[in-house]
Scaffold this motif. Structure first.
Motif, PDB file in Angstrom:
ATOM      1  N   TYR A  48       0.850  -1.204   0.000  1.00  0.00           N
ATOM      2  CA  TYR A  48       0.000   0.000   0.000  1.00  0.00           C
ATOM      3  C   TYR A  48       0.879   1.245   0.000  1.00  0.00           C
ATOM      4  O   TYR A  48       1.988   1.254   0.538  1.00  0.00           O
ATOM      5  CB  TYR A  48      -0.900   0.029   1.244  1.00  0.00           C
ATOM      6  N   ARG A  49       0.347   2.283  -0.623  1.00  0.00           N
ATOM      7  CA  ARG A  49       0.975   3.608  -0.581  1.00  0.00           C
ATOM      8  C   ARG A  49      -0.031   4.606  -0.025  1.00  0.00           C
ATOM      9  O   ARG A  49      -1.226   4.338   0.013  1.00  0.00           O
ATOM     10  CB  ARG A  49       1.465   4.022  -1.961  1.00  0.00           C
ATOM     11  N   MET A  50       0.479   5.769   0.377  1.00  0.00           N
ATOM     12  CA  MET A  50      -0.376   6.807   0.940  1.00  0.00           C
ATOM     13  C   MET A  50      -0.729   7.843  -0.134  1.00  0.00           C
ATOM     14  O   MET A  50       0.107   8.227  -0.952  1.00  0.00           O
ATOM     15  CB  MET A  50       0.336   7.507   2.089  1.00  0.00           C
ATOM     16  N   LYS A  51      -2.003   8.259  -0.125  1.00  0.00           N
ATOM     17  CA  LYS A  51      -2.441   9.328  -1.010  1.00  0.00           C
ATOM     18  C   LYS A  51      -3.565  10.096  -0.327  1.00  0.00           C
ATOM     19  O   LYS A  51      -4.590   9.523   0.037  1.00  0.00           O
ATOM     20  CB  LYS A  51      -2.933   8.762  -2.344  1.00  0.00           C
ATOM     21  N   ASN A  52      -3.315  11.395  -0.119  1.00  0.00           N
ATOM     22  CA  ASN A  52      -4.310  12.270   0.536  1.00  0.00           C
ATOM     23  C   ASN A  52      -4.765  11.702   1.875  1.00  0.00           C
ATOM     24  O   ASN A  52      -5.945  11.711   2.220  1.00  0.00           O
ATOM     25  CB  ASN A  52      -5.514  12.487  -0.383  1.00  0.00           C
ATOM     26  N   GLY A  53      -3.785  11.177   2.628  1.00  0.00           N
ATOM     27  CA  GLY A  53      -4.081  10.679   3.969  1.00  0.00           C
ATOM     28  C   GLY A  53      -4.711   9.307   4.015  1.00  0.00           C
ATOM     29  O   GLY A  53      -5.051   8.823   5.096  1.00  0.00           O
ATOM     30  N   LYS A  54      -4.865   8.651   2.869  1.00  0.00           N
ATOM     31  CA  LYS A  54      -5.490   7.325   2.844  1.00  0.00           C
ATOM     32  C   LYS A  54      -4.511   6.292   2.284  1.00  0.00           C
ATOM     33  O   LYS A  54      -3.648   6.597   1.475  1.00  0.00           O
ATOM     34  CB  LYS A  54      -6.751   7.349   1.987  1.00  0.00           C
ATOM     35  N   GLN A  55      -4.684   5.043   2.734  1.00  0.00           N
ATOM     36  CA  GLN A  55      -3.873   3.940   2.228  1.00  0.00           C
ATOM     37  C   GLN A  55      -4.489   3.399   0.940  1.00  0.00           C
ATOM     38  O   GLN A  55      -5.649   2.997   0.931  1.00  0.00           O
ATOM     39  CB  GLN A  55      -3.769   2.827   3.270  1.00  0.00           C
ATOM     40  N   ILE A  56      -3.695   3.388  -0.129  1.00  0.00           N
ATOM     41  CA  ILE A  56      -4.168   2.916  -1.433  1.00  0.00           C
ATOM     42  C   ILE A  56      -3.381   1.658  -1.823  1.00  0.00           C
ATOM     43  O   ILE A  56      -2.146   1.674  -1.881  1.00  0.00           O
ATOM     44  CB  ILE A  56      -3.977   3.993  -2.523  1.00  0.00           C
ATOM     45  N   LYS A  57      -4.114   0.587  -2.108  1.00  0.00           N
ATOM     46  CA  LYS A  57      -3.473  -0.667  -2.480  1.00  0.00           C
ATOM     47  C   LYS A  57      -2.759  -0.518  -3.823  1.00  0.00           C
ATOM     48  O   LYS A  57      -3.353  -0.075  -4.810  1.00  0.00           O
ATOM     49  CB  LYS A  57      -4.501  -1.787  -2.553  1.00  0.00           C
ATOM     50  N   SER A  58      -1.470  -0.923  -3.860  1.00  0.00           N
ATOM     51  CA  SER A  58      -0.688  -0.754  -5.093  1.00  0.00           C
ATOM     52  C   SER A  58       0.023  -2.041  -5.509  1.00  0.00           C
ATOM     53  O   SER A  58       0.927  -2.003  -6.360  1.00  0.00           O
ATOM     54  CB  SER A  58       0.357   0.361  -4.898  1.00  0.00           C
ATOM     55  N   THR A  59      -0.362  -3.159  -4.916  1.00  0.00           N
ATOM     56  CA  THR A  59       0.341  -4.420  -5.144  1.00  0.00           C
ATOM     57  C   THR A  59       0.517  -4.725  -6.629  1.00  0.00           C
ATOM     58  O   THR A  59       1.613  -5.080  -7.083  1.00  0.00           O
ATOM     59  CB  THR A  59      -0.419  -5.591  -4.477  1.00  0.00           C
ATOM     60  N   SER A  60      -0.535  -4.588  -7.405  1.00  0.00           N
ATOM     61  CA  SER A  60      -0.490  -4.957  -8.829  1.00  0.00           C
ATOM     62  C   SER A  60       0.420  -4.045  -9.642  1.00  0.00           C
ATOM     63  O   SER A  60       0.866  -4.406 -10.734  1.00  0.00           O
ATOM     64  CB  SER A  60      -1.904  -4.938  -9.422  1.00  0.00           C
ATOM     65  N   LYS A  61       0.703  -2.869  -9.122  1.00  0.00           N
ATOM     66  CA  LYS A  61       1.539  -1.915  -9.853  1.00  0.00           C
ATOM     67  C   LYS A  61       3.015  -1.994  -9.449  1.00  0.00           C
ATOM     68  O   LYS A  61       3.859  -1.342 -10.072  1.00  0.00           O
ATOM     69  CB  LYS A  61       1.025  -0.487  -9.612  1.00  0.00           C
ATOM     70  N   GLU A  62       3.311  -2.775  -8.414  1.00  0.00           N
ATOM     71  CA  GLU A  62       4.682  -2.840  -7.914  1.00  0.00           C
ATOM     72  C   GLU A  62       5.486  -3.918  -8.641  1.00  0.00           C
ATOM     73  O   GLU A  62       4.945  -4.939  -9.073  1.00  0.00           O
ATOM     74  CB  GLU A  62       4.690  -3.157  -6.406  1.00  0.00           C
ATOM     75  N   THR A  63       6.784  -3.663  -8.777  1.00  0.00           N
ATOM     76  CA  THR A  63       7.703  -4.686  -9.289  1.00  0.00           C
ATOM     77  C   THR A  63       8.157  -5.509  -8.091  1.00  0.00           C
ATOM     78  O   THR A  63       9.078  -5.116  -7.365  1.00  0.00           O
ATOM     79  CB  THR A  63       8.914  -4.040  -9.991  1.00  0.00           C
ATOM     80  N   MET A  64       7.498  -6.623  -7.869  1.00  0.00           N
ATOM     81  CA  MET A  64       7.680  -7.391  -6.644  1.00  0.00           C
ATOM     82  C   MET A  64       8.039  -8.836  -6.947  1.00  0.00           C
ATOM     83  O   MET A  64       7.443  -9.473  -7.805  1.00  0.00           O
ATOM     84  CB  MET A  64       6.396  -7.338  -5.796  1.00  0.00           C
ATOM     85  N   TYR A  65       9.029  -9.348  -6.229  1.00  0.00           N
ATOM     86  CA  TYR A  65       9.442 -10.745  -6.337  1.00  0.00           C
ATOM     87  C   TYR A  65       9.294 -11.368  -4.956  1.00  0.00           C
ATOM     88  O   TYR A  65       9.956 -10.952  -4.002  1.00  0.00           O
ATOM     89  CB  TYR A  65      10.884 -10.841  -6.826  1.00  0.00           C
ATOM     90  N   LEU A  66       8.424 -12.362  -4.873  1.00  0.00           N
ATOM     91  CA  LEU A  66       8.069 -12.954  -3.587  1.00  0.00           C
ATOM     92  C   LEU A  66       8.510 -14.416  -3.537  1.00  0.00           C
ATOM     93  O   LEU A  66       8.206 -15.200  -4.436  1.00  0.00           O
ATOM     94  CB  LEU A  66       6.553 -12.863  -3.386  1.00  0.00           C
ATOM     95  N   SER A  67       9.243 -14.769  -2.484  1.00  0.00           N
ATOM     96  CA  SER A  67       9.642 -16.158  -2.269  1.00  0.00           C
ATOM     97  C   SER A  67       9.247 -16.551  -0.853  1.00  0.00           C
ATOM     98  O   SER A  67       8.678 -15.754  -0.106  1.00  0.00           O
ATOM     99  CB  SER A  67      11.155 -16.319  -2.463  1.00  0.00           C
ATOM    100  N   GLN A  68       9.568 -17.786  -0.482  1.00  0.00           N
ATOM    101  CA  GLN A  68       9.227 -18.246   0.859  1.00  0.00           C
ATOM    102  C   GLN A  68      10.053 -17.546   1.922  1.00  0.00           C
ATOM    103  O   GLN A  68       9.653 -17.521   3.086  1.00  0.00           O
ATOM    104  CB  GLN A  68       9.411 -19.761   0.954  1.00  0.00           C
ATOM    105  N   ARG A  69      11.183 -16.995   1.521  1.00  0.00           N
ATOM    106  CA  ARG A  69      12.076 -16.371   2.498  1.00  0.00           C
ATOM    107  C   ARG A  69      12.022 -14.856   2.516  1.00  0.00           C
ATOM    108  O   ARG A  69      12.292 -14.238   3.536  1.00  0.00           O
ATOM    109  CB  ARG A  69      13.527 -16.797   2.232  1.00  0.00           C
ATOM    110  N   ASP A  70      11.704 -14.255   1.358  1.00  0.00           N
ATOM    111  CA  ASP A  70      11.822 -12.798   1.322  1.00  0.00           C
ATOM    112  C   ASP A  70      10.961 -12.169   0.236  1.00  0.00           C
ATOM    113  O   ASP A  70      10.364 -12.847  -0.603  1.00  0.00           O
ATOM    114  CB  ASP A  70      13.287 -12.394   1.119  1.00  0.00           C
ATOM    115  N   ILE A  71      10.924 -10.833   0.271  1.00  0.00           N
ATOM    116  CA  ILE A  71      10.284 -10.017  -0.757  1.00  0.00           C
ATOM    117  C   ILE A  71      11.339  -9.060  -1.290  1.00  0.00           C
ATOM    118  O   ILE A  71      12.070  -8.442  -0.512  1.00  0.00           O
ATOM    119  CB  ILE A  71       9.138  -9.148  -0.200  1.00  0.00           C
ATOM    120  N   THR A  72      11.406  -8.932  -2.604  1.00  0.00           N
ATOM    121  CA  THR A  72      12.241  -7.899  -3.211  1.00  0.00           C
ATOM    122  C   THR A  72      11.330  -6.956  -3.985  1.00  0.00           C
ATOM    123  O   THR A  72      10.512  -7.386  -4.801  1.00  0.00           O
ATOM    124  CB  THR A  72      13.288  -8.503  -4.156  1.00  0.00           C
TER     125      THR A  72
END
Length: 611
Positions: free
Chosen positions: A437-461
């Protein structure tokens, strides 16, 4: 004429400096080294070549062919060679099954035996009834020392192995001193001749304090001399700083001593091995230290090796510099069961060499901050958690990439909860997840689909974040949903590294930690719940409510110990700094002044009231 005189002066000065170094009779070595520099194995082989009459060597393992051959060469030229290894490295072990064949010998031990060298191992007090073989004991013969001709001593963290030479970070010293040699020889004889291992070994600690030249040197053996207790004494007497490099540290006593020194204003920081950090998890001191504002890192070896040091550096820049090193990992097993040694050298030059090595390996830290938003309820073992928020702030450092390792020995945060055998669930299984999530105008906005994210069992990049210096764009919120806490109570921390667009990846100065508790430990639970409530008020900007709770707590005659913890105040200050960075609130700035004033007048007995 002037040039000639100047050259003479320089030559005399150089001779004086060189002589003073040699007069100490102490050489310090580190490894691995750069190509072309002398390696630890080469130093040790050169050391063995000095032997004229005797070699007494006690090493946890021998897995280096060149060193093995040098022992044989010494034996063939008439030197009496006596060697002890740990039982786990005496018998042949199957590489795939890890099972021992007690009828065969390790491939590096067998040639020694064939050459006529008597190699022994740490014997158990019992012989296996079925085979009649003494298979060794559960404790380790973990020493790494060697004495030549009753006057040369080698000791440190270096195992005689290829990985010890080429991959693992190690240290060793070579000393020429008959009194020091006598101390190590006495310990060797107890094991080699008397078979006195572990608790059966007698203590002679009162005879183990000597001088090498003018340099005070002390030696202590485990378990008989309680070396962890000696380290604790040295930490408690520190006046300026304590730095450490530890392969494994699970001693609560040393953790307490380090925290106390940090609370009293000393510089305290250190590093742990990457592999042991993950395997020891809540049993190690990492999470507890970072929770108490001690900068600790997990060493990321460029060679893929281990941080194998067992070093404490005390008051390196003070009036009484000293360094503690040896074979002992700062653990209960090492102190109570293993055969180990530590050496304390009280010398500026030797301490500085270890301090320089520490600074080289420790590197830089990131100013990015991270913390878990306080839960309204405490976290208990084996508990299902609907959501946990990790809040990351750039703290004025533009950030483009984050690597976030999940807590060691926690399990898989990003995995669905497993069904319990024999139990039927009326509800569909809920998949565990990680959302951004990111902040916009004081509110939390979900941004998962827009992030360049690599998820494994041990970590997130996370890459291409483009987080700014301040404002809402300086904040990132990571929500871990539908996961289960581990079954072992203790502190668990994320390990986070941050990188700007042009910089390198650096670990955070303080890593966010979670306290998972046993519900039956009522006093710990009460303090944790109070902490969560108070810090939660600050996260939400409810400052009047926060100080109302503080005043209520202080006016109550019941123990309100959490307010006397320096670590609590530092966490509170970091939260307020984060709010100022994001929202630039005048009220938050005033709260920060009050918290800092409170921190200045902090008392370990009873915290003063806010005014």
């Amino acid at each position: 004429m002037r040039i000639t005189k100047l050259l003479k002066v320089c030559a005399i000065s150089l001779l004086i400096n060189t002589t003073s170094i040699q007069a100490k009779g102490i050489n310090v070595y580190f490894g691995p080294v750069e190509k072309g520099e002398t390696r630890l194995d080469q130093h040790f082989i050169k050391y063995l070549k000095k032997a004229k009459k005797t070699i007494d060597a006690a090493f946890y393992e021998l897995r280096d062919e060149n060193i093995m051959n040098e022992f044989i060469a010494a034996h063939e030229r008439g030197v009496e060679v006596r060697l002890i290894v740990d039982s786990h490295n005496f018998f042949l072990r199957d590489h795939d099954t890890l099972e021992f064949d007690f009828d065969k010998r390790n491939k590096f031990v067998k040639p020694l035996l064939d050459a006529g060298i008597v190699v022994k191992y740490d014997l158990s007090s019992k012989v296996d009834e079925e085979t009649g073989i003494n298979k060794g004991r559960s404790g380790l013969m973990h020493n790494k020392f060697c004495v030549l001709d009753s006057k040369h001593v080698w000791t440190g963290s270096y195992n005689l192995s290829d990985t010890g030479t080429h991959k693992n970070e190690n240290n060793a010293i070579e000393v020429v001193n008959k009194k020091l040699a006598a101390i190590f020889t006495r310990e060797f004889v107890e094991m080699y001749e008397d078979g006195a291992y572990g608790i059966s070994s007698p203590s002679t600690a009162e005879d183990q304090q000597i001088k090498v030249g003018k340099t005070p040197v002390e030696v202590y053996f485990a378990p008989e001399d309680d070396p962890v207790g000696k380290i604790e004494v040295e930490i408690n007497s520190a006046e300026e700083s304590v730095y450490f490099m530890q392969f494994a540290m699970t001693s609560d006593e040393l953790g307490d001593a380090l925290i106390n020194k940090r609370e009293s204003g000393l510089k305290v920081k250190g590093m742990f091995d990457r592999m042991l950090y993950r395997s020891t998890g809540p049993y190690a001191e990492f999470s507890r230290l970072t929770q108490n504002d001690i900068p600790v890192i997990v060493y990321d070896s460029p060679t893929g090796g281990k941080l194998h040091h067992k070093v404490f550096i005390i008051d390196a820049e003070g009036e009484n510099p000293r360094v503690i090193f040896g074979s002992l990992n700062a653990s209960k097993n090492g102190n109570k069961m293993n055969d180990e040694n530590i050496v304390i050298i009280r010398d500026k030059e030797v301490t500085t060499k270890y301090f320089n090595e520490f600074n080289k390996l420790f590197g830089r830290l990131s100013r990015v901050t991270a913390g878990f938003k306080s839960q309204k309820k405490a976290l208990f073992i084996d508990q299902k958690i609907d959501r946990l928020d990790l809040v990351i702030s750039t703290n004025g450092i533009p950030t483009d990439e984050l690597k976030i390792q999940f807590p060691a020995r926690w399990g898989d945060i990003n995995k669905a909860e497993e069904e319990v055998e024999g139990e039927e669930s009326t509800e569909p299984a809920v998949e565990a997840s990680v959302e951004i999530y990111r902040m916009k105008n004081g509110k939390q906005i979900k941004s998962t689909s827009k992030e360049t994210m690599y998820l494994s069992q041990r970590d997130i990049t996370l890459k291409n974040l483009n987080l700014k210096r301040k404002g809402e764009d300086a904040l990132l919120i990571i929500k871990c949903k539908n996961f289960k806490t581990p079954s072992i109570p203790g502190f668990y921390n994320m390990y986070i590294q941050a990188k700007s667009k042009t910089g390198k990846m650096y670990p955070l100065k303080f890593q966010p930690a979670l306290h998972v508790m046993d519900p039956e430990d009522t006093e710990v639970v009460a303090n944790e719940q109070l902490t969560n409530i108070l810090l939660g008020k600050l996260y939400d900007g409810k400052y009047k409510s926060f100080f109302g709770l503080v005043d209520s707590c202080e006016n109550d005659d019941n123990n309100c110990g959490i307010l006397t913890y320096g670590s609590f105040l530092k966490r509170a200050i970091r939260i307020i700094n984060q709010r100022i960075l994001i929202k630039n609130e005048d009220e938050a700035k005033e709260v920060l002044k009050r918290l800092k004033r409170y921190q200045t007048t902090f008392s370990s007995q009873k915290a003063p009231k806010f005014n």
